[in-house]
Write an enzyme that holds these catalytic residues in place. Structure first.
Site, mmCIF file in Angstrom:
data_model
loop_
_atom_site.group_PDB
_atom_site.id
_atom_site.type_symbol
_atom_site.label_atom_id
_atom_site.label_comp_id
_atom_site.label_asym_id
_atom_site.label_seq_id
_atom_site.Cartn_x
_atom_site.Cartn_y
_atom_site.Cartn_z
ATOM 1 N N TYR A 162 -25.965 3.344 -46.142
ATOM 2 C CA TYR A 162 -24.909 2.406 -45.733
ATOM 3 C C TYR A 162 -23.530 2.942 -46.149
ATOM 4 O O TYR A 162 -22.599 2.998 -45.334
ATOM 5 C CB TYR A 162 -25.178 1.037 -46.371
ATOM 6 C CG TYR A 162 -24.140 -0.013 -46.079
ATOM 7 C CD1 TYR A 162 -24.158 -0.730 -44.888
ATOM 8 C CD2 TYR A 162 -23.136 -0.313 -47.006
ATOM 9 C CE1 TYR A 162 -23.201 -1.709 -44.629
ATOM 10 C CE2 TYR A 162 -22.189 -1.286 -46.758
ATOM 11 C CZ TYR A 162 -22.219 -1.984 -45.568
ATOM 12 O OH TYR A 162 -21.272 -2.952 -45.322
ATOM 13 N N ALA A 164 -22.623 5.983 -46.769
ATOM 14 C CA ALA A 164 -22.283 7.193 -45.997
ATOM 15 C C ALA A 164 -21.863 6.831 -44.578
ATOM 16 O O ALA A 164 -20.934 7.426 -44.015
ATOM 17 C CB ALA A 164 -23.482 8.143 -45.974
ATOM 18 N N LYS A 166 -20.388 4.118 -43.646
ATOM 19 C CA LYS A 166 -19.047 3.514 -43.689
ATOM 20 C C LYS A 166 -17.977 4.567 -43.989
ATOM 21 O O LYS A 166 -16.844 4.471 -43.513
ATOM 22 C CB LYS A 166 -19.024 2.377 -44.721
ATOM 23 C CG LYS A 166 -19.907 1.186 -44.344
ATOM 24 C CD LYS A 166 -19.483 0.554 -43.026
ATOM 25 C CE LYS A 166 -20.237 -0.730 -42.730
ATOM 26 N NZ LYS A 166 -19.796 -1.379 -41.493
ATOM 27 N N ILE A 195 -18.255 -10.011 -49.544
ATOM 28 C CA ILE A 195 -17.828 -11.171 -48.755
ATOM 29 C C ILE A 195 -19.049 -12.077 -48.596
ATOM 30 O O ILE A 195 -20.155 -11.584 -48.294
ATOM 31 C CB ILE A 195 -17.329 -10.733 -47.352
ATOM 32 C CG1 ILE A 195 -16.254 -9.626 -47.450
ATOM 33 C CG2 ILE A 195 -16.819 -11.934 -46.569
ATOM 34 C CD1 ILE A 195 -14.977 -9.997 -48.162
HETATM 35 P P1 NAP Z 1 -23.810 -10.553 -41.048
HETATM 36 O O1 NAP Z 1 -23.400 -11.898 -41.481
HETATM 37 O O2 NAP Z 1 -25.160 -10.061 -41.388
HETATM 38 O O3 NAP Z 1 -23.595 -10.424 -39.476
HETATM 39 C C1 NAP Z 1 -23.954 -9.256 -38.826
HETATM 40 C C2 NAP Z 1 -23.635 -9.396 -37.361
HETATM 41 O O4 NAP Z 1 -23.988 -8.144 -36.740
HETATM 42 C C3 NAP Z 1 -24.434 -10.475 -36.690
HETATM 43 O O5 NAP Z 1 -23.601 -11.145 -35.776
HETATM 44 C C4 NAP Z 1 -25.513 -9.702 -35.950
HETATM 45 O O6 NAP Z 1 -25.874 -10.330 -34.722
HETATM 46 C C5 NAP Z 1 -24.793 -8.421 -35.625
HETATM 47 N N1 NAP Z 1 -25.716 -7.327 -35.367
HETATM 48 C C6 NAP Z 1 -26.706 -6.857 -36.154
HETATM 49 N N2 NAP Z 1 -27.350 -5.850 -35.554
HETATM 50 C C7 NAP Z 1 -26.734 -5.688 -34.347
HETATM 51 C C8 NAP Z 1 -26.922 -4.810 -33.273
HETATM 52 N N3 NAP Z 1 -27.903 -3.878 -33.302
HETATM 53 N N4 NAP Z 1 -26.134 -4.931 -32.187
HETATM 54 C C9 NAP Z 1 -25.167 -5.865 -32.120
HETATM 55 N N5 NAP Z 1 -24.936 -6.725 -33.133
HETATM 56 C C10 NAP Z 1 -25.714 -6.633 -34.222
HETATM 57 O O7 NAP Z 1 -22.814 -9.429 -41.619
HETATM 58 P P2 NAP Z 1 -21.319 -9.511 -42.166
HETATM 59 O O8 NAP Z 1 -21.396 -9.581 -43.642
HETATM 60 O O9 NAP Z 1 -20.514 -10.484 -41.407
HETATM 61 O O10 NAP Z 1 -20.836 -8.023 -41.843
HETATM 62 C C11 NAP Z 1 -19.920 -7.736 -40.806
HETATM 63 C C12 NAP Z 1 -19.323 -6.373 -41.078
HETATM 64 O O11 NAP Z 1 -18.674 -6.358 -42.356
HETATM 65 C C13 NAP Z 1 -20.327 -5.241 -41.131
HETATM 66 O O12 NAP Z 1 -19.784 -4.082 -40.554
HETATM 67 C C14 NAP Z 1 -20.529 -5.010 -42.610
HETATM 68 O O13 NAP Z 1 -21.004 -3.715 -42.913
HETATM 69 C C15 NAP Z 1 -19.133 -5.265 -43.104
HETATM 70 N N6 NAP Z 1 -19.047 -5.581 -44.515
HETATM 71 C C16 NAP Z 1 -19.598 -6.721 -45.015
HETATM 72 C C17 NAP Z 1 -19.497 -6.973 -46.377
HETATM 73 C C18 NAP Z 1 -20.080 -8.203 -46.993
HETATM 74 O O14 NAP Z 1 -20.071 -8.279 -48.247
HETATM 75 N N7 NAP Z 1 -20.560 -9.175 -46.245
HETATM 76 C C19 NAP Z 1 -18.851 -6.053 -47.219
HETATM 77 C C20 NAP Z 1 -18.307 -4.916 -46.660
HETATM 78 C C21 NAP Z 1 -18.398 -4.689 -45.313
HETATM 79 P P3 NAP Z 1 -27.375 -10.735 -34.254
HETATM 80 O O15 NAP Z 1 -27.940 -11.618 -35.329
HETATM 81 O O16 NAP Z 1 -27.124 -11.405 -32.977
HETATM 82 O O17 NAP Z 1 -28.163 -9.465 -34.122
#
Ligand code: NAP
Length: 255
Positions: A162, A164, A166, A195
């Site tokens: 993950y 790598a 990012k 988050i």
């Molecule tokens: P989340 O709540 O798990 O939501 C992930 C979203 O991605 C869902 O809408 C899911 O939709 C979609 N998704 C998953 N696989 C997919 C695919 N193959 N094709 C299209 N959509 C897909 O995650 P989040 O925490 O909001 O994360 C959003 C972004 O922020 C990500 O890039 C993550 O790496 C980044 N981020 C998050 C955090 C954190 O602490 N939460 C920290 C740093 C960075 P479906 O359910 O419809 O598949």
């Protein structure tokens, strides 16, 4: 009025990948509130995506695509352009995150983790950017906003794949910034820390005191903390930012 602050995205078409929940959902809602027409991409969660569209109203529509599948990425971009005639902002938000420890004993699982993580988190983003930029070039410009992570800079002890992926996404951001500004396509990136979303919840629950103890602001971030920055980066207020990486981590990591 001269000098008036302008967060107005009226007339802009924005595609947010992974917008059925979490950061993507909040970003879609806030971009629409700023006036944009928003394509809400999802993969598995159709009812949740439909609920996002219902909440936003006529300015939004849902687009199903597995962003890890190149053919589906093409169909997604084609659908957005077919419906709206243009694409002004692509927010590469969809990602996968799973534990894949260095000291696991399953070599196949290790490889699967790296492959799937890279297929979605970086190849999917790069493919969407490539196709979106074909459209943006023809219409005179656009923006690519990538959702990276603090993990890109910190390294990760239990999910190196993950981190790598990012780090690669950060590098993609600055490559686009250098290579595509000539076509009036600018790119930027947010790098969130922890988050409160479904993706991070099990880590937050398992290590809450340790996580919050590392954050000078003494709280994990909210989806709004990240979405607001993305709206800013999509807006005319960010016209001169190119290749910029915005840390949204409460001061928990500096690089
Ligand atoms: P989340 O709540 O798990 O939501 C992930 C979203 O991605 C869902 O809408 C899911 O939709 C979609 N998704 C998953 N696989 C997919 C695919 N193959 N094709 C299209 N959509 C897909 O995650 P989040 O925490 O909001 O994360 C959003 C972004 O922020 C990500 O890039 C993550 O790496 C980044 N981020 C998050 C955090 C954190 O602490 N939460 C920290 C740093 C960075 P479906 O359910 O419809 O598949």
């Amino acid at each position: 009025m001269k000098g008036k602050t302008n967060l107005d995205l009226s007339g802009k078409v924005v595609l947010v990948t992974g917008a059925s929940r979490g950061i993507g959902r909040e970003t879609a809602v806030r971009l629409a509130a700023a006036g944009a027409r928003v394509a809400v991409n999802y993969c598995r969660s159709e009812p949740a995506a439909a609920e996002v569209v219902r909440e936003i109203g006529q300015q939004a529509f849902a687009v199903r695509a597995d962003v890890g599948e190149p053919g589906q990425v093409r169909a997604m971009i084609d659908e957005v352009v077919g419906r709206c005639g243009r694409l002004d902002v692509l927010v590469n938000n969809a990602a996968t995150f799973d534990l894949n420890p260095f000291d696991g004993d399953d070599y196949e699982r290790w490889q699967r983790g790296w492959r799937r993580t890279f297929e979605l988190n970086i190849f999917g983003a790069a493919n969407a950017a490539f196709l979106a930029m074909q459209v943006m070039r023809k219409q005179g410009g656009g923006r690519i906003i990538n959702v990276a992570s603090r993990a890109a800079f910190r390294g990760e002890t239990e999910f190196a794949d993950y981190g790598a992926s990012k780090a690669a996404l950060v590098n993609l951001t600055i490559s686009i910034a250098r290579g595509c500004a000539k076509d009036n396509i600018i790119s930027s990136c947010v790098a969130p820390g922890f988050i409160a979303t479904e993706m991070a919840q099990s880590e937050i629950d398992a290590h809450y005191d340790e996580i919050v103890g590392q954050i000078p602001l003494r709280r994990v971030g909210t989806v709004a903390d990240v979405a607001n920055v993305i709206v800013f980066l999509a807006s005319p207020l960010a016209d001169y930012l190119n290749g910029t990486i915005v840390d949204v981590n409460g001061g928990s990591w500096f690089h």
